[in-house]
Write an enzyme that holds these catalytic residues in place. Structure first.
Site, PDB file in Angstrom:
ATOM      1  N   HIS A 299       0.805  -1.219   0.000  1.00  0.00           N
ATOM      2  CA  HIS A 299       0.000   0.000   0.000  1.00  0.00           C
ATOM      3  C   HIS A 299       0.835   1.264   0.000  1.00  0.00           C
ATOM      4  O   HIS A 299       0.467   2.257  -0.592  1.00  0.00           O
ATOM      5  CB  HIS A 299      -0.928   0.032   1.220  1.00  0.00           C
ATOM      6  CG  HIS A 299      -1.971  -1.033   1.174  1.00  0.00           C
ATOM      7  ND1 HIS A 299      -3.198  -0.832   0.591  1.00  0.00           N
ATOM      8  CD2 HIS A 299      -1.957  -2.314   1.600  1.00  0.00           C
ATOM      9  CE1 HIS A 299      -3.911  -1.955   0.683  1.00  0.00           C
ATOM     10  NE2 HIS A 299      -3.173  -2.862   1.287  1.00  0.00           N
ATOM     11  N   LYS A 471      -9.398  12.737   6.067  1.00  0.00           N
ATOM     12  CA  LYS A 471      -8.420  11.653   5.948  1.00  0.00           C
ATOM     13  C   LYS A 471      -7.410  11.844   7.078  1.00  0.00           C
ATOM     14  O   LYS A 471      -7.439  12.857   7.778  1.00  0.00           O
ATOM     15  CB  LYS A 471      -7.731  11.677   4.587  1.00  0.00           C
ATOM     16  CG  LYS A 471      -7.173  13.029   4.190  1.00  0.00           C
ATOM     17  CD  LYS A 471      -6.630  13.032   2.770  1.00  0.00           C
ATOM     18  CE  LYS A 471      -7.732  13.097   1.731  1.00  0.00           C
ATOM     19  NZ  LYS A 471      -7.896  11.871   0.971  1.00  0.00           N
ATOM     20  N   ARG A 472      -6.527  10.877   7.274  1.00  0.00           N
ATOM     21  CA  ARG A 472      -5.496  11.052   8.289  1.00  0.00           C
ATOM     22  C   ARG A 472      -4.693  12.323   8.006  1.00  0.00           C
ATOM     23  O   ARG A 472      -4.497  12.701   6.846  1.00  0.00           O
ATOM     24  CB  ARG A 472      -4.567   9.837   8.330  1.00  0.00           C
ATOM     25  CG  ARG A 472      -5.156   8.621   9.026  1.00  0.00           C
ATOM     26  CD  ARG A 472      -5.495   8.879  10.484  1.00  0.00           C
ATOM     27  NE  ARG A 472      -4.311   8.981  11.319  1.00  0.00           N
ATOM     28  CZ  ARG A 472      -3.888   8.027  12.145  1.00  0.00           C
ATOM     29  NH1 ARG A 472      -4.560   6.895  12.253  1.00  0.00           N
ATOM     30  NH2 ARG A 472      -2.817   8.203  12.892  1.00  0.00           N
ATOM     31  N   LYS A 477      -0.471  14.336   2.460  1.00  0.00           N
ATOM     32  CA  LYS A 477      -1.861  14.535   2.030  1.00  0.00           C
ATOM     33  C   LYS A 477      -2.186  16.019   1.856  1.00  0.00           C
ATOM     34  O   LYS A 477      -3.231  16.378   1.342  1.00  0.00           O
ATOM     35  CB  LYS A 477      -2.818  13.871   3.021  1.00  0.00           C
ATOM     36  CG  LYS A 477      -2.710  12.342   3.016  1.00  0.00           C
ATOM     37  CD  LYS A 477      -3.656  11.705   4.028  1.00  0.00           C
ATOM     38  CE  LYS A 477      -3.472  10.202   4.139  1.00  0.00           C
ATOM     39  NZ  LYS A 477      -3.958   9.468   2.962  1.00  0.00           N
ATOM     40  N   THR A 579      -9.169   5.596  -0.986  1.00  0.00           N
ATOM     41  CA  THR A 579     -10.511   5.026  -1.155  1.00  0.00           C
ATOM     42  C   THR A 579     -11.582   6.048  -0.777  1.00  0.00           C
ATOM     43  O   THR A 579     -12.713   5.963  -1.254  1.00  0.00           O
ATOM     44  CB  THR A 579     -10.692   3.748  -0.317  1.00  0.00           C
ATOM     45  OG1 THR A 579     -10.271   3.986   1.026  1.00  0.00           O
ATOM     46  CG2 THR A 579      -9.912   2.589  -0.902  1.00  0.00           C
ATOM     47  N   LYS A 583     -15.441   6.995  -2.466  1.00  0.00           N
ATOM     48  CA  LYS A 583     -16.702   7.157  -1.730  1.00  0.00           C
ATOM     49  C   LYS A 583     -17.383   8.463  -2.119  1.00  0.00           C
ATOM     50  O   LYS A 583     -18.607   8.510  -2.331  1.00  0.00           O
ATOM     51  CB  LYS A 583     -16.428   7.117  -0.227  1.00  0.00           C
ATOM     52  CG  LYS A 583     -15.949   5.759   0.270  1.00  0.00           C
ATOM     53  CD  LYS A 583     -15.306   5.843   1.640  1.00  0.00           C
ATOM     54  CE  LYS A 583     -14.580   4.535   1.958  1.00  0.00           C
ATOM     55  NZ  LYS A 583     -13.707   4.618   3.131  1.00  0.00           N
TER      56      LYS A 583
END
Length: 745
Positions: A299, A471-472, A477, A579, A583
């Site tokens: 991942h 998200k984290r 990110k 992911t 969604k």
């Protein structure tokens, strides 16, 4: 039939009640039953604790995969750890993250069943003893693995698989010798140490945790699971009933072991040990059997360090690349240096039948850079399996209004065959469908606005553009890029207060690992910006900034259906797949994002004209690395960027502590591996396009429909069907059971 064993250190299941009702087609019957009892089903659902046995995407992916394996009728088992405390509960106090233990089992868990009859001893420490019978592991500390089984029902197909989670228990005789000499207290304390193995989930997402307890957790789940797999095989018709020796000839044909990332890598050497030392099989017979059974997705390309070894056949490498000693060194599992460490990813590659990335761009990066040597050595091992999400939880459960209007147009079969959503392309110009889609979105926004007002005591404009990044919290990110847009938007309103601006409610949510200083500072920055923006009378309801506290599965189920804009803005080449992006797409949000992870394939499916794509591509990032990234060049030449950074530096957003954000500014200016400034200008311009399109509800909604209609590829059913056919060698089956009659009809 071959059995699939899916090993994961994380299963982020969330709540179970509503998901079970959806998959068993009992939701209407249960709603009616609770109504007759004078109860409210939604209130009942809110009582259930989230099973938060995961940090983020990896654990939630495992949960989606279990749902799809059951829905596709595969004989599959999920194996993990029954953590007593899951991912911490996040509290925001004074803008800072505080962690509280997630005591999710304090009222018990009605969905699980303890299976003490299958309790398994797991050995730690001790020493190796050689005698005439071979190698023995002696003087070990024994910890018992007590299994707890949770049913995983498929969607309307009479299939129920099992997730088996192991809980650590000290045996009754644990350190009895201490007790016998009066060391009662120490004996009990040591017992607790043994049981700590399954006490708490490590709260780190996407970076390495080099702790002894973490290693013990990894070995604990591996050792217990393998013993369980072998027990199940021996009891089948394929294992010999000979009490002296079991035949393992059929083992690789009947057992497929899928490793979720490198965390369960110890499965490979442990199975070798069991087959050779305990089952007394010849090594020459074991090695090919091993490679046939193991499969491992990777991942995160940066999360590869570990501790245990499997010898690489140096002769084979040398024979294919004679004289290339540097290549042999790079491919070694034992990393050179003052401290010998084992590279767990190399262990997985050598010991597995197949290795896959989790999005096409990610798989290509693995082959071209991270695992280039291994790809050149054994190219047949490398595959791609783009991740997916289950449409049961992430559409039918969380967005019933949207699921219903889709079913009205194309029927309900799309729920287990998401490709059928393409039929919606015929309705892109349908005025009635456009109105219905827009109406459902607005209803979801109103519902979420009411939730925010109740939980956060903040009133927001439900007609504003809901701009969401959940998200984290990680530097890669790039929540900081989002922050810079917020500041820029704020400054523009302040500069021209009489100008019309498309109103936005910008929501950011996610947890920071407790020891990740920069991530915690980013949360403080977001909340501090919110304090200034939300209390400025000039701004009014044209801009609101909300940090969504304690982001988790059950909150995601509320956030995702309400989103207008999905922020997927990682530096190109850093996000394996994502992911959350899928969604949002499925639930009718448009995406603003870089060409990273699964964004690439999502834009390809929907058409780039229906996406808001901006910023550097992977090759641009590589080129910038070669030239050298200088953040100050962007700071000096982009006035709005300079203004935003100067405000952060001067204490504008932290008047009582002017130097509060100096670490963030220093990182952005001099140590930013993720090149936030390089994408700033393109991001701001892309956000302007977002606002311009949002003014035209009809055109915006047409793009929403195109996104929903082309999201079928991103079902975890498709992902698992590909795993089954191309890696596990089995054919999925779909047996659709009609739903029971609605009791209200």
């Amino acid at each position: 039939m071959q059995r699939i064993y899916y090993l994961s250190l994380e299963f982020y299941m969330g709540r179970t009640l509503q998901n079970t009702m959806v998959n068993l087609a009992l939701q209407n019957a249960c709603d009616e039953a609770t109504y007759q009892l004078g109860l409210d089903m939604e209130e009942l659902q809110e009582i259930e604790e989230d099973a938060g046995l995961g940090n983020g995407g990896l654990g939630r992916l495992a949960a989606c995969f279990l749902d799809s394996m059951a829905t596709l009728g595969l004989a599959a088992y999920g194996y993990g750890i029954r953590y007593e405390f899951g991912i911490f509960n996040q509290k925001i106090c004074g803008g800072w993250q505080l962690e509280e233990a997630d005591d999710w089992l304090r009222y018990g868990n009605p969905w699980e069943k303890a299976r003490p009859e299958y309790m398994i001893p797991v050995h730690f420490y001790g020493r190796i003893q050689h005698d005439h019978d071979g190698v023995k592991w002696v003087d070990t500390q024994v910890v018992l693995a007590l299994p707890y089984d949770t049913p995983v029902p498929g969607y309307r197909n009479n299939t129920v698989n099992t997730m088996r989670l192991w809980s650590a228990r000290a045996p009754n005789e644990f350190n009895l010798k201490d007790f016998n000499v009066g060391g009662y207290i120490q004996a009990v304390l040591d017992r607790n140490l043994a049981e700590n193995i399954s006490r708490v989930l490590y709260p780190n997402d996407n970076f390495f945790e080099g702790k002894e307890l973490r290693l013990k957790q990894e070995y604990f789940v591996v050792a217990a699971t393998l013993q369980d797999i072998i027990r199940r095989f021996k009891s089948s018709k394929f294992g010999s009933r000979d009490p002296v020796r079991t035949s393992f000839d059929a083992f690789p044909d009947k057992v497929a072991i899928q490793l979720n990332d490198t965390h369960p890598s110890l499965t490979i050497p442990e199975l070798m040990r069991v087959l050779v030392d305990i089952e007394k099989l010849d090594w020459d017979k074991v090695r090919p059997c091993m490679v046939e059974m193991f499969r491992g997705p990777v991942h995160n390309p940066s999360d590869f360090n570990g501790w245990l070894s499997l010898s690489l056949s140096a002769q084979k490498v040398y024979a294919k690349f004679p004289g290339d000693l540097d290549r042999m060194r790079r491919m070694s599992m034992v990393e050179e240096g003052s401290v010998k460490r084992i590279n767990m990813a190399h262990l997985c590659i050598v010991g597995s039948h197949a290795v896959n990335g989790v999005a096409r761009i990610h798989s290509e990066i693995l082959k071209a850079t991270v695992f280039k040597d291994f790809y050149e050595f054994e190219p047949h091992k490398f595959q791609n399996k783009t991740n997916g999400i289950t449409p049961r939880r992430w559409l039918v459960l969380c967005n019933p209004g949207l699921a219903e209007i889709i079913a009205e147009r194309i029927g309900e079969d799309y729920i287990s065959d998401l490709d059928q959503l393409k039929k919606l392309l015929a309705f892109v110009e349908d005025e009635g469908f456009i109105r219905d889609i827009a109406k459902v979105k607005q209803e979801n926004k109103l519902k979420f606005s009411a939730y925010l007002e109740k939980e956060y005591k903040v009133k927001i404009n439900p007609n504003s553009l809901f701009d969401i990044q959940v998200k984290r919290i990680h530097e890669y990110k790039r929540q900081l890029l989002n922050c810079l847009h917020i500041i820029t938007f704020y400054n523009r309103i302040k500069k021209e207060p009489n100008k019309h601006f498309v109103p936005r409610t910008i929501m950011i949510g996610g947890k920071a690992a407790p020891g990740y200083h920069m991530a915690k500072m980013i949360i403080k920055l977001i909340t501090s910006i919110g304090d200034i923006v939300n209390n400025d009378p000039v701004i009014g309801d044209r801009l609101k900034v909300i940090f969504l506290e304690n982001y988790r599965v059950s909150l995601a189920e509320k956030v995702v259906p309400a989103a207008d804009l999905s922020e997927q803005i990682s530096t190109a080449g850093t996000e394996a797949s994502g992911t959350g992006n899928m969604k949002f797409m499925l639930n009718g949000a448009l995406t603003i994002g870089t060409m990273d992870g699964a964004n690439v394939e999502m834009a390809e499916e929907a058409g780039e004209e229906n996406f808001f794509i901006f910023g550097m591509r992977v090759e641009d990032v590589d080129e910038l690395d070669r030239k050298g990234y200088c953040a100050k060049d962007y700071y000096d030449h982009i006035p709005e960027l300079k203004q935003a950074i100067d405000q952060m530096s001067s204490g504008f957003f932290s008047p009582k502590q002017p130097d509060l954000f100096k670490d963030i500014v220093n990182m952005l200016m001099y140590h930013d591996r993720f090149k936030v400034f390089a994408d700033y200008e393109a991001y701001i311009k892309c956000q302007e396009k977002v606002s311009a399109l949002y003014k035209n509800t009809k055109e915006w909604t047409k793009k929403v429909i195109k996104n929903i209609a082309t999201s079928g590829k991103f079902s975890s059913d498709r992902t698992i069907a590909q795993y089954a056919r191309e890696i596990w060698g089995v054919e999925p089956t779909r047996q659709k059971i009609p739903a029971p009659d609605d009791p209200r009809e």
